[in-house]
Design a protein around this motif. Structure first.
Motif, PDB file in Angstrom:
ATOM      1  N   ASP A 118       0.823  -1.189   0.000  1.00  0.00           N
ATOM      2  CA  ASP A 118       0.000   0.000   0.000  1.00  0.00           C
ATOM      3  C   ASP A 118       0.868   1.254   0.000  1.00  0.00           C
ATOM      4  O   ASP A 118       1.953   1.277   0.569  1.00  0.00           O
ATOM      5  CB  ASP A 118      -0.903   0.019   1.224  1.00  0.00           C
ATOM      6  N   ILE A 119       0.356   2.290  -0.607  1.00  0.00           N
ATOM      7  CA  ILE A 119       1.026   3.584  -0.671  1.00  0.00           C
ATOM      8  C   ILE A 119       0.102   4.601  -0.012  1.00  0.00           C
ATOM      9  O   ILE A 119      -1.071   4.696  -0.370  1.00  0.00           O
ATOM     10  CB  ILE A 119       1.302   3.995  -2.125  1.00  0.00           C
ATOM     11  N   ASP A 120       0.623   5.343   0.957  1.00  0.00           N
ATOM     12  CA  ASP A 120      -0.195   6.312   1.664  1.00  0.00           C
ATOM     13  C   ASP A 120       0.535   7.651   1.697  1.00  0.00           C
ATOM     14  O   ASP A 120       1.678   7.719   2.132  1.00  0.00           O
ATOM     15  CB  ASP A 120      -0.464   5.823   3.081  1.00  0.00           C
ATOM     16  N   VAL A 121      -0.125   8.701   1.217  1.00  0.00           N
ATOM     17  CA  VAL A 121       0.427  10.059   1.226  1.00  0.00           C
ATOM     18  C   VAL A 121      -0.568  10.933   1.996  1.00  0.00           C
ATOM     19  O   VAL A 121      -1.415  11.596   1.402  1.00  0.00           O
ATOM     20  CB  VAL A 121       0.641  10.584  -0.210  1.00  0.00           C
ATOM     21  N   PRO A 122      -0.490  10.936   3.338  1.00  0.00           N
ATOM     22  CA  PRO A 122      -1.522  11.601   4.129  1.00  0.00           C
ATOM     23  C   PRO A 122      -1.599  13.112   3.919  1.00  0.00           C
ATOM     24  O   PRO A 122      -2.692  13.670   3.926  1.00  0.00           O
ATOM     25  CB  PRO A 122      -1.141  11.265   5.579  1.00  0.00           C
ATOM     26  N   LEU A 123      -0.485  13.794   3.713  1.00  0.00           N
ATOM     27  CA  LEU A 123      -0.537  15.247   3.524  1.00  0.00           C
ATOM     28  C   LEU A 123      -1.215  15.624   2.206  1.00  0.00           C
ATOM     29  O   LEU A 123      -1.801  16.691   2.091  1.00  0.00           O
ATOM     30  CB  LEU A 123       0.866  15.851   3.599  1.00  0.00           C
ATOM     31  N   ALA A 124      -1.136  14.761   1.215  1.00  0.00           N
ATOM     32  CA  ALA A 124      -1.797  15.016  -0.070  1.00  0.00           C
ATOM     33  C   ALA A 124      -3.172  14.351  -0.138  1.00  0.00           C
ATOM     34  O   ALA A 124      -3.847  14.451  -1.156  1.00  0.00           O
ATOM     35  CB  ALA A 124      -0.916  14.525  -1.212  1.00  0.00           C
ATOM     36  N   ARG A 125      -3.554  13.664   0.930  1.00  0.00           N
ATOM     37  CA  ARG A 125      -4.835  12.950   0.994  1.00  0.00           C
ATOM     38  C   ARG A 125      -5.002  11.971  -0.164  1.00  0.00           C
ATOM     39  O   ARG A 125      -6.010  11.960  -0.855  1.00  0.00           O
ATOM     40  CB  ARG A 125      -6.001  13.929   1.053  1.00  0.00           C
ATOM     41  N   GLN A 126      -3.957  11.176  -0.378  1.00  0.00           N
ATOM     42  CA  GLN A 126      -3.980  10.166  -1.438  1.00  0.00           C
ATOM     43  C   GLN A 126      -3.499   8.841  -0.875  1.00  0.00           C
ATOM     44  O   GLN A 126      -2.650   8.806   0.011  1.00  0.00           O
ATOM     45  CB  GLN A 126      -3.050  10.561  -2.586  1.00  0.00           C
ATOM     46  N   ASN A 127      -4.028   7.763  -1.411  1.00  0.00           N
ATOM     47  CA  ASN A 127      -3.497   6.442  -1.106  1.00  0.00           C
ATOM     48  C   ASN A 127      -3.791   5.503  -2.262  1.00  0.00           C
ATOM     49  O   ASN A 127      -4.634   5.776  -3.104  1.00  0.00           O
ATOM     50  CB  ASN A 127      -4.030   5.896   0.228  1.00  0.00           C
ATOM     51  N   GLY A 128      -3.048   4.418  -2.307  1.00  0.00           N
ATOM     52  CA  GLY A 128      -3.221   3.451  -3.380  1.00  0.00           C
ATOM     53  C   GLY A 128      -2.698   2.097  -2.954  1.00  0.00           C
ATOM     54  O   GLY A 128      -2.008   1.969  -1.940  1.00  0.00           O
ATOM     55  N   GLY A 129      -3.023   1.113  -3.728  1.00  0.00           N
ATOM     56  CA  GLY A 129      -2.567  -0.236  -3.425  1.00  0.00           C
ATOM     57  C   GLY A 129      -2.383  -1.059  -4.681  1.00  0.00           C
ATOM     58  O   GLY A 129      -3.052  -0.833  -5.696  1.00  0.00           O
ATOM     59  N   LEU A 130      -1.444  -1.995  -4.607  1.00  0.00           N
ATOM     60  CA  LEU A 130      -1.164  -2.906  -5.714  1.00  0.00           C
ATOM     61  C   LEU A 130      -1.024  -4.302  -5.121  1.00  0.00           C
ATOM     62  O   LEU A 130      -0.145  -4.544  -4.295  1.00  0.00           O
ATOM     63  CB  LEU A 130       0.122  -2.503  -6.431  1.00  0.00           C
ATOM     64  N   ASP A 166      -5.666  -0.168  -6.987  1.00  0.00           N
ATOM     65  CA  ASP A 166      -6.705   0.727  -6.475  1.00  0.00           C
ATOM     66  C   ASP A 166      -6.059   2.026  -6.004  1.00  0.00           C
ATOM     67  O   ASP A 166      -4.949   2.012  -5.467  1.00  0.00           O
ATOM     68  CB  ASP A 166      -7.433   0.096  -5.282  1.00  0.00           C
ATOM     69  N   SER A 167      -6.766   3.139  -6.160  1.00  0.00           N
ATOM     70  CA  SER A 167      -6.276   4.412  -5.630  1.00  0.00           C
ATOM     71  C   SER A 167      -7.454   5.295  -5.237  1.00  0.00           C
ATOM     72  O   SER A 167      -8.551   5.179  -5.772  1.00  0.00           O
ATOM     73  CB  SER A 167      -5.393   5.140  -6.644  1.00  0.00           C
ATOM     74  N   THR A 168      -7.186   6.173  -4.273  1.00  0.00           N
ATOM     75  CA  THR A 168      -8.158   7.143  -3.794  1.00  0.00           C
ATOM     76  C   THR A 168      -7.439   8.460  -3.567  1.00  0.00           C
ATOM     77  O   THR A 168      -6.326   8.473  -3.032  1.00  0.00           O
ATOM     78  CB  THR A 168      -8.778   6.687  -2.455  1.00  0.00           C
ATOM     79  N   VAL A 224     -11.941  18.587  -4.199  1.00  0.00           N
ATOM     80  CA  VAL A 224     -12.941  19.511  -3.658  1.00  0.00           C
ATOM     81  C   VAL A 224     -14.343  18.932  -3.796  1.00  0.00           C
ATOM     82  O   VAL A 224     -15.194  19.117  -2.930  1.00  0.00           O
ATOM     83  CB  VAL A 224     -12.830  20.885  -4.364  1.00  0.00           C
ATOM     84  N   GLY A 225     -14.595  18.195  -4.868  1.00  0.00           N
ATOM     85  CA  GLY A 225     -15.914  17.608  -5.098  1.00  0.00           C
ATOM     86  C   GLY A 225     -16.137  16.274  -4.414  1.00  0.00           C
ATOM     87  O   GLY A 225     -17.182  15.663  -4.574  1.00  0.00           O
ATOM     88  N   GLY A 226     -15.170  15.797  -3.659  1.00  0.00           N
ATOM     89  CA  GLY A 226     -15.285  14.496  -2.993  1.00  0.00           C
ATOM     90  C   GLY A 226     -14.125  13.602  -3.381  1.00  0.00           C
ATOM     91  O   GLY A 226     -13.176  14.023  -4.049  1.00  0.00           O
ATOM     92  N   ASN A 227     -14.188  12.343  -2.986  1.00  0.00           N
ATOM     93  CA  ASN A 227     -13.116  11.407  -3.286  1.00  0.00           C
ATOM     94  C   ASN A 227     -13.154  10.968  -4.748  1.00  0.00           C
ATOM     95  O   ASN A 227     -14.223  10.719  -5.296  1.00  0.00           O
ATOM     96  CB  ASN A 227     -13.211  10.169  -2.395  1.00  0.00           C
TER      97      ASN A 227
END
Length: 70
Positions: A1-13, A43-45, A49-52
């Motif tokens: 998993d990849i998590d970038v909390p300050l950019a509000r992003q995460n992903g997984g492979l 997967d990534s999230t 501004v409009g949501g996830n």
């Protein structure tokens, strides 16, 4: 998993690879072969501004290697 909390992003492979290899030697000669097949889920999230914003897709990888040595 990849998590970038300050950019509000995460992903997984999640990937699985299956492979075979073989070699044959006779005298000074060697012949070898290898093959691999991989499949997985990506997967990534990320927050906008409009949501996830969500992304989800499948990944595939195939590879073949052959060699002859003297």
């Amino acid at each position: 998993d990849i998590d970038v909390p300050l950019a509000r992003q995460n992903g997984g492979l999640d990937m699985t690879q299956i492979g075979v290899n073989a070699a044959y030697s006779r005298g000074p000669w060697t012949v070898a072969f290898a093959a691999v097949h991989g499949f997985g889920q990506i997967d990534s999230t990320r927050w906008t501004v409009g949501g996830n914003a969500l992304a989800s897709y499948r990944g595939h990888v195939d590879g073949v290697l052959g060699e002859v040595n003297y």
